[in-house]
Design a protein around this motif. Structure first.
Motif, short mmCIF file in Angstrom:
data_model
loop_
_atom_site.label_atom_id
_atom_site.label_comp_id
_atom_site.label_asym_id
_atom_site.label_seq_id
_atom_site.Cartn_x
_atom_site.Cartn_y
_atom_site.Cartn_z
N ALA A 153 -31.44 61.68 7.88
CA ALA A 153 -30.10 62.07 8.30
C ALA A 153 -29.67 61.21 9.48
O ALA A 153 -28.50 60.80 9.58
N THR A 154 -30.62 60.93 10.38
CA THR A 154 -30.29 60.12 11.55
C THR A 154 -29.80 58.73 11.13
O THR A 154 -28.80 58.25 11.65
N SER A 155 -30.48 58.11 10.18
CA SER A 155 -30.06 56.76 9.81
C SER A 155 -28.70 56.79 9.14
O SER A 155 -27.91 55.85 9.30
N LYS A 156 -28.39 57.87 8.42
CA LYS A 156 -27.04 57.98 7.84
C LYS A 156 -25.99 58.05 8.94
O LYS A 156 -24.93 57.41 8.85
N ILE A 157 -26.28 58.83 9.96
CA ILE A 157 -25.33 58.95 11.07
C ILE A 157 -25.15 57.59 11.75
O ILE A 157 -24.04 57.19 12.10
N GLU A 158 -26.27 56.88 11.90
CA GLU A 158 -26.19 55.57 12.57
C GLU A 158 -25.31 54.60 11.78
O GLU A 158 -24.47 53.91 12.35
N ASP A 159 -25.51 54.55 10.45
CA ASP A 159 -24.67 53.69 9.62
C ASP A 159 -23.21 54.06 9.80
O ASP A 159 -22.33 53.20 9.90
N LEU A 160 -22.99 55.36 9.82
CA LEU A 160 -21.64 55.88 9.92
C LEU A 160 -20.99 55.44 11.23
O LEU A 160 -19.83 55.01 11.25
N ILE A 161 -21.74 55.51 12.32
CA ILE A 161 -21.20 55.12 13.62
C ILE A 161 -20.78 53.67 13.60
O ILE A 161 -19.73 53.28 14.12
N ASP A 162 -21.61 52.84 12.98
CA ASP A 162 -21.30 51.43 12.86
C ASP A 162 -19.96 51.24 12.15
O ASP A 162 -19.09 50.48 12.59
N ASP A 163 -19.76 51.99 11.04
CA ASP A 163 -18.49 51.90 10.31
C ASP A 163 -17.32 52.37 11.17
O ASP A 163 -16.24 51.79 11.16
N LEU A 164 -17.56 53.45 11.90
CA LEU A 164 -16.47 54.06 12.68
C LEU A 164 -15.93 53.10 13.73
O LEU A 164 -14.74 53.12 14.05
N SER A 165 -16.79 52.21 14.25
CA SER A 165 -16.36 51.37 15.36
C SER A 165 -15.30 50.37 14.91
O SER A 165 -14.70 49.70 15.74
N ARG A 166 -15.08 50.24 13.60
CA ARG A 166 -14.00 49.37 13.15
C ARG A 166 -12.64 50.00 13.52
O ARG A 166 -11.69 49.30 13.83
N ASP A 167 -12.57 51.33 13.47
CA ASP A 167 -11.28 51.99 13.70
C ASP A 167 -11.21 52.74 15.03
O ASP A 167 -10.14 53.06 15.50
N TYR A 168 -12.36 53.07 15.56
CA TYR A 168 -12.36 53.95 16.73
C TYR A 168 -13.20 53.36 17.85
O TYR A 168 -14.13 52.59 17.62
N THR A 169 -12.87 53.80 19.05
CA THR A 169 -13.74 53.53 20.18
C THR A 169 -14.78 54.64 20.21
O THR A 169 -14.43 55.82 20.18
N VAL A 170 -16.04 54.25 20.21
CA VAL A 170 -17.09 55.27 20.16
C VAL A 170 -17.91 55.20 21.45
O VAL A 170 -18.33 54.12 21.86
N VAL A 171 -18.08 56.34 22.07
CA VAL A 171 -19.00 56.42 23.20
C VAL A 171 -20.08 57.41 22.82
O VAL A 171 -19.79 58.55 22.45
N ILE A 172 -21.32 56.97 22.86
CA ILE A 172 -22.40 57.82 22.36
C ILE A 172 -23.50 57.95 23.39
O ILE A 172 -23.93 56.97 23.99
N VAL A 173 -23.89 59.20 23.62
CA VAL A 173 -25.03 59.46 24.49
C VAL A 173 -26.26 59.56 23.61
O VAL A 173 -26.23 60.21 22.55
N THR A 174 -27.31 58.91 24.00
CA THR A 174 -28.55 59.05 23.23
C THR A 174 -29.72 58.90 24.18
O THR A 174 -29.62 58.24 25.22
N HIS A 175 -30.82 59.54 23.86
CA HIS A 175 -32.01 59.25 24.66
C HIS A 175 -33.00 58.43 23.85
O HIS A 175 -34.13 58.21 24.25
N ASN A 176 -32.53 58.00 22.68
CA ASN A 176 -33.36 57.18 21.82
C ASN A 176 -32.94 55.73 22.01
O ASN A 176 -31.87 55.31 21.58
N MET A 177 -33.79 54.95 22.69
CA MET A 177 -33.40 53.59 23.06
C MET A 177 -33.26 52.67 21.86
O MET A 177 -32.38 51.81 21.82
N GLN A 178 -34.13 52.87 20.85
CA GLN A 178 -34.02 52.04 19.66
C GLN A 178 -32.66 52.26 19.01
O GLN A 178 -32.02 51.34 18.53
N GLN A 179 -32.25 53.54 19.02
CA GLN A 179 -30.96 53.86 18.42
C GLN A 179 -29.83 53.13 19.16
O GLN A 179 -28.98 52.51 18.54
#
Lengths: 306, 284, 331
Positions: B214-240
Motif C-alpha cells: 500500500a505504501t508503494s502505491k501511495i508513493e507512486d500516487l504522490i509522484d503523479d500528484l506533483s504534476r498538478d499540485y504542490t505537495v508537502v509531505i511529512v515522513t520519518h522514513n528517509m528512503q521514502q
C-alpha cells in the motif's frame, strides 16, 4: 517442615482467613442476587395480579383496552390513558429533542472551554438531580396557573403543560446521552472535514451528527422510557386521575397511563387493584418495546471505527 | 515567473534566492528551471503553552513539487505542516508567531478566513479518516461543502482516478468508505482532499500506518500528484523522502530547521554534520 | 502576473469564498447557544417560581407583587413553618409546622439507605472484584431493569405485596401493630429502587482502581476479601460516597412509591409501622385536592416544594464537593 507445608495448604490461621473470605464472598453474592430476587418478586406480583384479574375476575382485555375510566371496575378501561400518554410522548419529544441535542452539540462542538461552558454543565448535573415533582410544581405555577389572554381565565391543566414538565425532566438525560454519542465520533473524522475547508457547522451537520445520530436516538428513546412512567409531575400539573375520554389535542385536559394506574392502585376496592396490575403490564410491555428499539438501533447502526 | 521571484526577493531580506535559482528539478517530471514559490514561512515559531515546538523556520515551498519534511519524532515537522493550513487553530493552547505566506499573503493575517484557506490547501492525515459515508459521498464531500455541485459524478471519478483508486472501487461507489482496506482508505482520503481541486496538499505521514504494498502505491500516487499540485509531505522514513521528493527539509530535535534544499543534495552531500549523522542513521 | 496571483489569493482567503458559510455558522452558533441557555433558564425559573410563590405562603403576597408595592400581611411565620411539629392544613384550626413532613421524609430516607447502601455496595464489590463475565452479563442488565421500573409500579408492589404478604404477617406475628399504609413498606421499595444507583456508580469507581494497586496487596499476601475492603474500597471512596449521596437525594425526592405505600397522615414518629406523610406525598395530596389558587393550602405547596428543592440541591452540591475533594486520579 510439615507445619510449613501446612501453611501452604491453608492450615492454622489461614483457614480462618479463608473462612472469612468465603463468608464475605457469600454476603456480596447474596446482595447481588437480592436485586434479581426483588425484580423477580415484583414482576411475579404484577403479573399474577393481572392474571387473576383476567382469568379469575373475568376482566375483558379487549374492553380494558378500548374503554376509558369508569366508576365501575367492570366497565373501566385504559384507552383514554393510553392515548393521553401517546400524545404526551409526541409533544415531549418535540419539546426536548431539538433543544437537548442543540445544547449537546453546542457544548461538545462549539463552546470554548470557558466558565460559561462549565456553568452549563454543572447546572445540567444539578437539573438531573431535581426531583420530578418539582418540575411539576414549576409548570403548575409558570404555565397552568398563568393567565390566559383568550379566555380571561388561566391556561389550566392542559396536555401541553404535562408535556412541558416531562420535557424539562428528561432534557438533562437527552443532553448527557447526546454528548456521549458526539464524543464517540473520532477526532480524525472532524479534522478530515476541516481540512477539506468545511466550517465548524458544516462539519457537525454533514459528518459528526450523521455518525452520532444512532447513539442520540438511543439515548432519546431511553429518556422517553423514563418519561412515560413518570406520575408525580403529571399529578402536579393537574392531570385527570380518571380519564374518561381521550384528549383531543395539546390544549385539552388529559389523563395518562401512570396517573390512571395511581388512581386505581389507590382505590380500596380489590377489583381496581387488578385493573392497576393490568395497566402496569401494558405500561411495562410498552417500556420493553422502547428499550428493545433502543438496543436494536444501537446494534444496527453502531459505526465501526478501526 | 521571474517577476514573482524578484518580488519575493524584494520582500525577503535574507537573499537566499541565489540558491533557489540554481535549483534543477530532480526526480520529478517537470522541466522547469525556475520555481514559483507556493508557500513561504518567515521566522515561524509555534508554542504549546510554554514549550516552543518549532523555532524560527524560514522556508520556501516550491510550486508543483514534492517537498519532504523529515526528522526524528518530536522535531516539530508535523506542527510545521499544520501551520500551513492553520489546522493548529483546532488545538487549544497553540500559539503561532511569524508569517506563513501563501502566494505572498500571510495566512495568519486577521482578515484571513481559515476555512477559505483550507479550501486552497488540503490535507491528508497519518491515520486514514474516511467519513462513515459511502465512497462517493466521501469524495464528493469537499465539493458539496464548497458548493461545487455541478457535474459531481465526473469530478468524483476524476478524483478517484487521480488517487489511483477508481479501478478498485468503481463498482462499489455506494459502499461504505469504512469497508475498504487501510491502504484504500488512505487513497480515498487523498481523493477526498484533491476532489475540490486545492493548490497545495499537505500530507502528514500518509503511509506510516500502511503495509509496504500500500505504501508503494501511495508513493507512486504522490509522484503523479506533483504534476498538478504542490505537495508537502511529512515522513520519518528517509528512503521514502529520497524516493519521492524534489526538496527536503530536515528538522532536528528542538524544532529547528537544520537544512533545506534539493533532495539529492541533502542525501548525497549535506552541508551540516548533524544532518549527515541523521541521514546515515547515527542518531534519531 | 504574479502580483495578480497574490491579489487573487488574497481575495480568495479573505473574500467571498466562505462568507455565506461563515454567516450560517454564526447564526447556528447563536441558536445553539440559545438551546444551552434554556437549561440555565430552567434552573433560574425553578428558583424564581418557588421563591415567588412560597413568599405568598408567608406574607400573603407573591414576592414580585411585594416588590411592586403590594402590602404584606403576615400569614404563616417562617419560624413556625420550620419548627412547628403539627402539620394540619385542612383542620378547622390549621397548623403549618413542616417538621412532621420532614420527619416522614427522613424516616423513609434513612430506612431506605439501610437497605440500598449495604446491598448496593456489596453488589458493586461482587461485580467489580469477583463476578465472571457471564455473571456480570446477567446481573448488570437486571439492575438496569430494576432502575428503569417506574416508581408508580414500586408503589403498587408495596401495597399489593410488601405490606400484605411480607410486613404484616411477619411483624404482626412478632407482636407489632402494623397499619395498611406504613413507613416500612416505603423504606423497602425506595431502598430497592435505589440499589442500582449505589451499585452502578460504586462499581464504576471500583473498576477505575488500577490493578497495580490490587497486585501490590496480593504480593504482600493479602486475601481477596482484604484487597476488596482494605485496598479497593478506600481507593474508590469518593465515587462510593457520591453514589450514597445520590441515592439519598433520590430517596428524599421520591414521590409516587411513598405516596402509595406510606400514606397521608403527617405525624412526628419514628415508628416505621404507622402511617406517615412525606413532603412529596403531601404535595401529591394537595395537587389532587384542587385547592384554589391564592389559598394558603395552595401556597403551602410551594413552601414545601421550595424546602424539598433546597434540600436536594444541597445534596447535589455536596455530591459535587465530595467528588472534587476526594478525587483520586489514576493514570
Amino acid at each position: 517442615m510439615s507445619s510449613e507445608t501446612d501453611d501452604l495448604f491453608g492450615g492454622g490461621d489461614l483457614s480462618k482467613e479463608r473462612l472469612k473470605g468465603r463468608a464475605f464472598l457469600a454476603f456480596c453474592f447474596a446482595a447481588s442476587v437480592f436485586g434479581v430476587f426483588a425484580l423477580a418478586l415484583l414482576l411475579l406480583d404484577v403479573f399474577s395480579q393481572a392474571a387473576t384479574g383476567v382469568f379469575v375476575r373475568d376482566i375483558d382485555v379487549v374492553r380494558f383496552l378500548t374503554n376509558s375510566a369508569s366508576r365501575f371496575p367492570d366497565q373501566a378501561g385504559f384507552y383514554a390513558a393510553i392515548v393521553g400518554s401517546a400524545w404526551l410522548m409526541v409533544l415531549t419529544v418535540i419539546l426536548s429533542f431539538f433543544i437537548g441535542v442543540g445544547t449537546a452539540v453546542y457544548l461538545e462542538e462549539f463552546a470554548p472551554d470557558n466558565r460559561w461552558k462549565r456553568l452549563v454543565e454543572a447546572n445540567l448535573a444539578n437539573l438531573a438531580g431535581v426531583p420530578s415533582v418539582v418540575y411539576g410544581l414549576l409548570v403548575l405555577a409558570a404555565v397552568v396557573n398563568l393567565g390566559n389572554p383568550l379566555t380571561g381565565g388561566r391556561v389550566g391543566p392542559i396536555l401541553l403543560a404535562g408535556a412541558i414538565a416531562l420535557a424539562l425532566l428528561i432534557m438533562p438525560i437527552i443532553i448527557v446521552s447526546a454528548q456521549e454519542a458526539l464524543r464517540a465520533v473520532p477526532e480524525g473524522v472532524r479534522r478530515g472535514s476541516y481540512a477539506t475547508g468545511a466550517t465548524n457547522w458544516q462539519t457537525v451537520r454533514n459528518v459528526v451528527l450523521p455518525a452520532a445520530i444512532p447513539g442520540i436516538l438511543t439515548g432519546t428513546i431511553l429518556a422517553l422510557a423514563r418519561a412515560i412512567g413518570e406520575t408525580a409531575p403529571l399529578i402536579m400539573v393537574g392531570a385527570l386521575l380518571t380519564a374518561r375520554r381521550a384528549p383531543d389535542g395539546p390544549f385539552d385536559s388529559f389523563g395518562a397511563m401512570p396517573t390512571m394506574i395511581y388512581y386505581w392502585a389507590d382505590r380500596p376496592e380489590i377489583d381496581f387493584q387488578y385493573l392497576a396490575a393490568i395497566g402496569i403490564v401494558v405500561l411495562l410491555l410498552i417500556l420493553l418495546a422502547m428499550n428493545a428499539t433502543a438496543v436494536y438501533l444501537r446494534n444496527k447502526y453502531e459505526t465501526e471505527y478501526q | 515567473m521571474s517577476e514573482k521571484t524578484v518580488e519575493i526577493d524584494v520582500e525577503n531580506e535574507r537573499g537566499e534566492t541565489q540558491e533557489q535559482d540554481e535549483t534543477r528539478d530532480g526526480a520529478g517530471g517537470n522541466e522547469t528551471t525556475r520555481e514559483e514559490v507556493a508557500v513561504e514561512t518567515r521566522n515561524l515559531n509555534v508554542w504549546y503553552g510554554e514549550d516552543r515546538a518549532i523555532r524560527d523556520i524560514n522556508m520556501k515551498v516550491p510550486e508543483k513539487k514534492v517537498t519532504a519534511l523529515i526528522g526524528p519524532s518530536g522535531c516539530g515537522k508535523s506542527t510545521f505542516l499544520r501551520c500551513i493550513n492553520r489546522m493548529n487553530d483546532q488545538i487549544d493552547g497553540a500559539r503561532v508567531e511569524g508569517e506563513v505566506l501563501f502566494h505572498g499573503k500571510n495566512v495568519y493575517d486577521d482578515d484571513v478566513d481559515p476555512v477559505a484557506l483550507r479550501r486552497r490547501i488540503g490535507m491528508v492525515f497519518q491515520k486514514p479518516n474516511p467519513f462513515p459515508k459511502s465512497i462517493r459521498d466521501n469524495v464528493a464531500y469537499g465539493l458539496k461543502i464548497q458548493g461545487k455541485t455541478d457535474s459531481l459524478d465526473e469530478r468524483v471519478e476524476t478524483a478517484l482516478r487521480q488517487a489511483a483508486l477508481w479501478d478498485e472501487v468503481s463498482d462499489q461507489l455506494d459502499g461504505s468508505g469504512l469497508d475498504l482496506s487501510g491502504g484504500q482508505q488512505q487513497r480515498l482520503c487523498i481523493a477526498r482532499a484533491i476532489a475540490p481541486d486545492p493548490e497545495v496538499i499537505l500530507m502528514d505521514e500518509p503511509a506510516s500506518a500502511l503495509d509496504p504494498v500500500a505504501t508503494s502505491k501511495i508513493e507512486d500516487l504522490i509522484d503523479d500528484l506533483s504534476r498538478d499540485y504542490t505537495v508537502v509531505i511529512v515522513t520519518h522514513n528517509m528512503q521514502q523522502a529520497a524516493r519521492i521528493s524534489d526538496k527536503t527539509a530536515v528538522f532536528l530535535t528542538g524544532g529547528e530547521l537544520v537544512e533545506f534544499g534539493d533532495t539529492e543534495k541533502i542525501f548525497e552531500n549535506p552541508e551540516s554534520q548533524k544532518v549527515e549523522d541523521y541521514i546515515t542513521g547515527k542518531f534519531g | 502576473m504574479s502580483t495578480g496571483k497574490k491579489d487573487e489569493t488574497e481575495a480568495a482567503l479573505t473574500g467571498e469564498v466562505a462568507r455565506g458559510d461563515r454567516r450560517k455558522q454564526y447564526v447556528v452558533t447563536r441558536v445553539l447557544q440559545g438551546c444551552a441557555a434554556v437549561t440555565i433558564a430552567t434552573t433560574l425559573a425553578i428558583f424564581a417560581v418557588l421563591i415567588d410563590n412560597a413568599f405568598s405562603f408567608f406574607y400573603g403576597q407573591r414576592l414580585h407583587e411585594a416588590i411592586l408595592g403590594a402590602t404584606l400581611e403576615s400569614r404563616v411565620g417562617v419560624v413556625e413553618f420550620l419548627t412547628g411539629t403539627r402539620w394540619a392544613p385542612y383542620h378547622a384550626f390549621p397548623d403549618y409546622g413542616v417538621l412532621p413532613l420532614l420527619n416522614g421524609t427522613l424516616l423513609i430516607t434513612v430506612g431506605a439507605a439501610f437497605i440500598s447502601i449495604p446491598i448496593g455496595t456489596a453488589t458493586a464489590i461482587y461485580l467489580s472484584e469477583y463476578a465472571s463475565e457471564r455473571v456480570r452479563g446477567v446481573l448488570k442488565p437486571t439492575l438496569e431493569v430494576l432502575a428503569g421500573i417506574p416508581t408508580i409500579v414500586y408503589g403498587f408492589f408495596a401495597i399489593s405485596f410488601i405490606t400484605p404478604v411480607f410486613i404484616r404477617p411477619v411483624f404482626e406475628t412478632l407482636g407489632f401493630s402494623v397499619s395498611f399504609y406504613n413507613a416500612f413498606a416505603g423504606m423497602v421499595v425506595v431502598g430497592i429502587m435505589t440499589i442500582p444507583m449505589v451499585s452502578s456508580i460504586s462499581e464504576d469507581a471500583m473498576s477505575a482502581v488500577p490493578d497495580d494497586l490490587r497486585n501490590a496487596a496480593y504480593g504482600l499476601g493479602a486475601t481477596k476479601q482484604e484487597v476488596s475492603t482494605q485496598v479497593v474500597l478506600p481507593a474508590s471512596i469518593s465515587g462510593i460516597l457520591a453514589s450514597y449521596i445520590l441515592a439519598v437525594s433520590r430517596a428524599i425526592g421520591e414521590t409516587m412509591a411513598v405516596t402509595l405505600a406510606a400514606g397521608h397522615r403527617s405525624q412526628m414518629t419514628l415508628n416505621p409501622f404507622v402511617e406517615i406523610q412525606t413532603m412529596t406525598a403531601y404535595m401529591v395530596q394537595m395537587a389532587r385536592g384542587e385547592a384554589a389558587m391564592g389559598t394558603v393550602e395552595y401556597q403551602s405547596l410551594f413552601a414545601v416544594g421550595l424546602l424539598l428543592f433546597v434540600i436536594t440541591l444541597s445534596m447535589n452540591l455536596l455530591n459535587d464537593w465530595v467528588k472534587r475533594r476526594y478525587r483520586e486520579v489514576y493514570r
